[in-house]
Design a protein around this motif. Structure first.
Motif, PDB file in Angstrom:
ATOM      1  N   TYR A 221      -1.544   8.276 -16.825  1.00  0.00           N
ATOM      2  CA  TYR A 221      -0.242   8.415 -17.471  1.00  0.00           C
ATOM      3  C   TYR A 221       0.156   7.177 -18.261  1.00  0.00           C
ATOM      4  CZ  TYR A 221      -0.372  12.274 -14.247  1.00  0.00           C
ATOM      5  OH  TYR A 221      -0.786  13.399 -13.562  1.00  0.00           O
ATOM      6  N   ASN A 222      -0.476   6.027 -17.975  1.00  0.00           N
ATOM      7  CA  ASN A 222      -0.214   4.821 -18.779  1.00  0.00           C
ATOM      8  C   ASN A 222      -1.493   4.125 -19.216  1.00  0.00           C
ATOM      9  OD1 ASN A 222      -1.133   3.434 -16.494  1.00  0.00           O
ATOM     10  ND2 ASN A 222       0.921   2.890 -15.781  1.00  0.00           N
ATOM     11  N   HIS A 223      -2.645   4.647 -18.775  1.00  0.00           N
ATOM     12  CA  HIS A 223      -3.984   4.154 -19.123  1.00  0.00           C
ATOM     13  C   HIS A 223      -4.239   2.716 -18.666  1.00  0.00           C
ATOM     14  CE1 HIS A 223      -5.695   7.337 -22.017  1.00  0.00           C
ATOM     15  NE2 HIS A 223      -4.778   7.894 -21.246  1.00  0.00           N
ATOM     16  N   GLN A 224      -3.499   2.286 -17.651  1.00  0.00           N
ATOM     17  CA  GLN A 224      -3.788   0.985 -17.054  1.00  0.00           C
ATOM     18  C   GLN A 224      -4.979   1.102 -16.116  1.00  0.00           C
ATOM     19  OE1 GLN A 224      -0.277  -0.524 -15.118  1.00  0.00           O
ATOM     20  NE2 GLN A 224       0.903  -0.685 -17.016  1.00  0.00           N
ATOM     21  N   SER A 225      -5.774   0.041 -16.031  1.00  0.00           N
ATOM     22  CA  SER A 225      -6.890   0.017 -15.093  1.00  0.00           C
ATOM     23  C   SER A 225      -6.355  -0.031 -13.665  1.00  0.00           C
ATOM     24  CB  SER A 225      -7.787  -1.183 -15.365  1.00  0.00           C
ATOM     25  OG  SER A 225      -7.052  -2.391 -15.228  1.00  0.00           O
ATOM     26  N   VAL A 226      -7.207   0.317 -12.714  1.00  0.00           N
ATOM     27  CA  VAL A 226      -6.794   0.318 -11.313  1.00  0.00           C
ATOM     28  C   VAL A 226      -7.713  -0.569 -10.500  1.00  0.00           C
ATOM     29  CG1 VAL A 226      -5.907   2.672 -11.565  1.00  0.00           C
ATOM     30  CG2 VAL A 226      -8.191   2.309 -10.598  1.00  0.00           C
ATOM     31  N   HIS A 227      -7.240  -0.964  -9.328  1.00  0.00           N
ATOM     32  CA  HIS A 227      -8.032  -1.745  -8.381  1.00  0.00           C
ATOM     33  C   HIS A 227      -7.768  -1.224  -6.978  1.00  0.00           C
ATOM     34  CE1 HIS A 227      -4.105  -3.797  -8.709  1.00  0.00           C
ATOM     35  NE2 HIS A 227      -4.239  -3.975  -7.407  1.00  0.00           N
ATOM     36  N   THR A 228      -8.631  -1.576  -6.052  1.00  0.00           N
ATOM     37  CA  THR A 228      -8.446  -1.140  -4.667  1.00  0.00           C
ATOM     38  C   THR A 228      -7.428  -2.032  -3.968  1.00  0.00           C
ATOM     39  OG1 THR A 228     -10.326  -2.512  -3.987  1.00  0.00           O
ATOM     40  CG2 THR A 228     -10.776  -0.202  -4.476  1.00  0.00           C
TER      41      THR A 228
ATOM     42  N   ASP B  24      -2.477   0.533  -9.946  1.00  0.00           N
ATOM     43  CA  ASP B  24      -2.652   0.071 -11.324  1.00  0.00           C
ATOM     44  C   ASP B  24      -2.014  -1.305 -11.494  1.00  0.00           C
ATOM     45  OD1 ASP B  24       0.089   0.384 -11.705  1.00  0.00           O
ATOM     46  OD2 ASP B  24      -0.072   2.141 -12.982  1.00  0.00           O
ATOM     47  N   THR B  25      -2.123  -1.872 -12.690  1.00  0.00           N
ATOM     48  CA  THR B  25      -1.656  -3.238 -12.908  1.00  0.00           C
ATOM     49  C   THR B  25      -0.143  -3.369 -12.851  1.00  0.00           C
ATOM     50  OG1 THR B  25      -1.814  -2.860 -15.302  1.00  0.00           O
ATOM     51  CG2 THR B  25      -3.684  -3.918 -14.236  1.00  0.00           C
ATOM     52  N   SER B  26       0.579  -2.232 -12.916  1.00  0.00           N
ATOM     53  CA  SER B  26       2.031  -2.248 -12.776  1.00  0.00           C
ATOM     54  C   SER B  26       2.481  -2.062 -11.327  1.00  0.00           C
ATOM     55  CB  SER B  26       2.673  -1.153 -13.643  1.00  0.00           C
ATOM     56  OG  SER B  26       2.487  -1.423 -15.012  1.00  0.00           O
ATOM     57  N   GLY B  27       1.524  -1.847 -10.433  1.00  0.00           N
ATOM     58  CA  GLY B  27       1.850  -1.668  -9.023  1.00  0.00           C
ATOM     59  C   GLY B  27       2.038  -0.237  -8.587  1.00  0.00           C
ATOM     60  N   ASN B  28       1.763   0.726  -9.462  1.00  0.00           N
ATOM     61  CA  ASN B  28       1.846   2.136  -9.071  1.00  0.00           C
ATOM     62  C   ASN B  28       0.705   2.477  -8.114  1.00  0.00           C
ATOM     63  OD1 ASN B  28       4.103   3.057 -10.809  1.00  0.00           O
ATOM     64  ND2 ASN B  28       2.713   2.469 -12.460  1.00  0.00           N
ATOM     65  N   ASN B  29       1.040   3.092  -6.997  1.00  0.00           N
ATOM     66  CA  ASN B  29       0.057   3.370  -5.955  1.00  0.00           C
ATOM     67  C   ASN B  29      -0.541   4.759  -6.116  1.00  0.00           C
ATOM     68  OD1 ASN B  29      -1.240   2.702  -3.298  1.00  0.00           O
ATOM     69  ND2 ASN B  29      -0.069   4.505  -2.656  1.00  0.00           N
ATOM     70  N   ILE B  30      -1.870   4.847  -5.968  1.00  0.00           N
ATOM     71  CA  ILE B  30      -2.587   6.126  -5.968  1.00  0.00           C
ATOM     72  C   ILE B  30      -3.201   6.284  -4.584  1.00  0.00           C
ATOM     73  CG2 ILE B  30      -4.463   7.482  -6.955  1.00  0.00           C
ATOM     74  CD1 ILE B  30      -3.224   4.682  -9.060  1.00  0.00           C
ATOM     75  N   PRO B  31      -2.614   7.107  -3.725  1.00  0.00           N
ATOM     76  CA  PRO B  31      -3.125   7.246  -2.356  1.00  0.00           C
ATOM     77  C   PRO B  31      -4.463   7.964  -2.324  1.00  0.00           C
ATOM     78  CG  PRO B  31      -1.396   8.849  -2.745  1.00  0.00           C
ATOM     79  CD  PRO B  31      -1.452   7.973  -3.979  1.00  0.00           C
ATOM     80  N   VAL B  32      -5.210   7.740  -1.252  1.00  0.00           N
ATOM     81  CA  VAL B  32      -6.496   8.403  -1.040  1.00  0.00           C
ATOM     82  C   VAL B  32      -6.425   9.153   0.284  1.00  0.00           C
ATOM     83  CG1 VAL B  32      -8.983   8.098  -0.727  1.00  0.00           C
ATOM     84  CG2 VAL B  32      -7.732   6.628  -2.334  1.00  0.00           C
ATOM     85  N   PHE B  33      -6.674  10.457   0.243  1.00  0.00           N
ATOM     86  CA  PHE B  33      -6.662  11.283   1.444  1.00  0.00           C
ATOM     87  C   PHE B  33      -8.023  11.945   1.599  1.00  0.00           C
ATOM     88  CE2 PHE B  33      -2.254  11.392  -0.193  1.00  0.00           C
ATOM     89  CZ  PHE B  33      -1.593  10.833   0.897  1.00  0.00           C
ATOM     90  N   ASN B  34      -8.643  11.720   2.755  1.00  0.00           N
ATOM     91  CA  ASN B  34      -9.938  12.350   3.043  1.00  0.00           C
ATOM     92  C   ASN B  34     -10.967  12.043   1.954  1.00  0.00           C
ATOM     93  OD1 ASN B  34     -11.637  13.831   4.709  1.00  0.00           O
ATOM     94  ND2 ASN B  34     -10.991  15.822   3.930  1.00  0.00           N
ATOM     95  N   GLY B  35     -10.879  10.827   1.416  1.00  0.00           N
ATOM     96  CA  GLY B  35     -11.829  10.401   0.392  1.00  0.00           C
ATOM     97  C   GLY B  35     -11.482  10.842  -1.014  1.00  0.00           C
ATOM     98  N   ILE B  36     -10.320  11.507  -1.202  1.00  0.00           N
ATOM     99  CA  ILE B  36      -9.929  12.047  -2.505  1.00  0.00           C
ATOM    100  C   ILE B  36      -8.749  11.259  -3.068  1.00  0.00           C
ATOM    101  CG2 ILE B  36      -9.105  14.079  -3.743  1.00  0.00           C
ATOM    102  CD1 ILE B  36     -10.348  15.815  -1.587  1.00  0.00           C
ATOM    103  N   PRO B  37      -8.933  10.491  -4.141  1.00  0.00           N
ATOM    104  CA  PRO B  37      -7.789   9.832  -4.793  1.00  0.00           C
ATOM    105  C   PRO B  37      -6.838  10.874  -5.361  1.00  0.00           C
ATOM    106  CG  PRO B  37      -9.872   8.854  -5.495  1.00  0.00           C
ATOM    107  CD  PRO B  37     -10.208  10.116  -4.760  1.00  0.00           C
ATOM    108  N   ASP B  38      -5.533  10.693  -5.073  1.00  0.00           N
ATOM    109  CA  ASP B  38      -4.525  11.683  -5.465  1.00  0.00           C
ATOM    110  C   ASP B  38      -3.717  11.165  -6.652  1.00  0.00           C
ATOM    111  OD1 ASP B  38      -2.651  13.648  -5.698  1.00  0.00           O
ATOM    112  OD2 ASP B  38      -1.658  13.260  -3.779  1.00  0.00           O
ATOM    113  N   PHE B  39      -4.217  11.415  -7.856  1.00  0.00           N
ATOM    114  CA  PHE B  39      -3.498  11.010  -9.066  1.00  0.00           C
ATOM    115  C   PHE B  39      -2.321  11.936  -9.357  1.00  0.00           C
ATOM    116  CE2 PHE B  39      -7.510   8.869  -9.494  1.00  0.00           C
ATOM    117  CZ  PHE B  39      -7.167   7.644 -10.044  1.00  0.00           C
ATOM    118  N   LEU B  40      -2.305  13.093  -8.732  1.00  0.00           N
ATOM    119  CA  LEU B  40      -1.198  14.017  -8.936  1.00  0.00           C
ATOM    120  C   LEU B  40       0.083  13.501  -8.279  1.00  0.00           C
ATOM    121  CD1 LEU B  40      -1.322  16.658 -10.524  1.00  0.00           C
ATOM    122  CD2 LEU B  40      -1.373  17.887  -8.351  1.00  0.00           C
TER     123      LEU B  40
END
Length: 258
Positions: A14-21, A29-45
């Motif tokens: 949604y902002n094309h920023q890179s992500v890190h673990t 992402d670099t703005s601090g938006n969190n992408i949770p991971v459930f059962n090995g699946i990153p949830d970008f939704l």
């Protein structure tokens, strides 16, 4: 796939920023938006509020996911489903070492029939279908990295994949043109993209007769979308081809990126 290596190909779509673990093994992402991971699946939704047709058909597939494997077994009594899917996958280019993406991966059955010498990635908007895909990949002992997300906003860096395909669903996306442009964006130059979905005739004759799903396909305004979206493919794409399959029940749209 290890989180750190995975982060190298991911972005916040949604902002094309890179992500890190993160220490919690999620992504950020670099703005601090969190992408949770459930059962090995990153949830970008989790970064989006799903609406419109996307929400309608997300609900359908979440409901259907509970019966998907049962439906597969019943259909297999009458049809060789693996042979059928291999026929559908004929024009999907897969070579050793390729990174292959399927948008709307569902329960993973299309990837199952493809050669095991490539790296497979699958994205879907339905959490229910993805849960079935996790069970299936363990049952099949088949590697595929799964993501929860919207195919109109793919969470991958530009020019990541050697092959991109889609089977079923794009007819009723909110923004089909954006979904196609996203497939092109994440594909490397020269990549073949294959899109397969049902024709209007099949929707009318089949889905409108099934009690469980007919209410989802009752709108004639939506039915007119069930055609190969040739006009939504950028003019500069090469080797554009449309063909009908399964006696006119399915269409295949394919082209090659520049």
């Amino acid at each position: 796939m290890k989180s750190q290596a995975l982060a190298e190909i991911l972005i916040n779509p949604y902002n094309h920023q890179s992500v890190h673990t993160t220490e919690a093994l999620n992504f950020e992402d670099t703005s601090g938006n969190n992408i949770p991971v459930f059962n090995g699946i990153p949830d970008f939704l989790s970064l989006e509020e799903v609406n419109g047709l996307n929400k309608k058909y997300q609900h359908l597939y979440d409901r259907f996911s509970r019966f998907s494997n049962i439906a597969e077994r019943i259909m297999a009594l009458f049809i060789d489903l693996n042979r059928l899917r291999r026929k559908w996958m004929t024009d999907v280019e897969v070579r050793p070492g390729y990174k292959v993406l399927e948008t709307s991966v569902g329960t993973g059955w299309n990837i199952k029939v493809l050669p095991d010498f490539a790296e497979y990635y699958g994205l879907d908007i339905s959490g229910g279908m993805l849960r079935q895909a996790v069970r299936n990949k363990l049952k099949w002992n088949r590697e595929m990295q799964l993501f929860k997300g919207n195919a109109e906003y793919l969470p991958f860096k530009d020019h990541t994949f050697d092959s991109v395909f889609h089977v079923g669903g794009i007819n009723f996306f909110n923004d089909r043109q954006r979904a196609i442009r996203e497939m092109i964006r994440v594909a490397k130059p020269g990549t073949r993209i294959v899109i397969i979905d049902e024709t209007a005739e099949h929707v009318r004759k089949q889905y409108r007769r099934i009690p469980f799903v007919k209410n989802y396909f009752s709108s004639e305004a939506e039915e007119v979308r069930a055609v190969a979206p040739v006009d939504l493919v950028p003019a500069e794409m090469r080797e554009l081809e449309v063909k009908l399959m399964e006696r006119g029940r399915m269409y295949q749209l394919s082209f090659r990126t520049v």
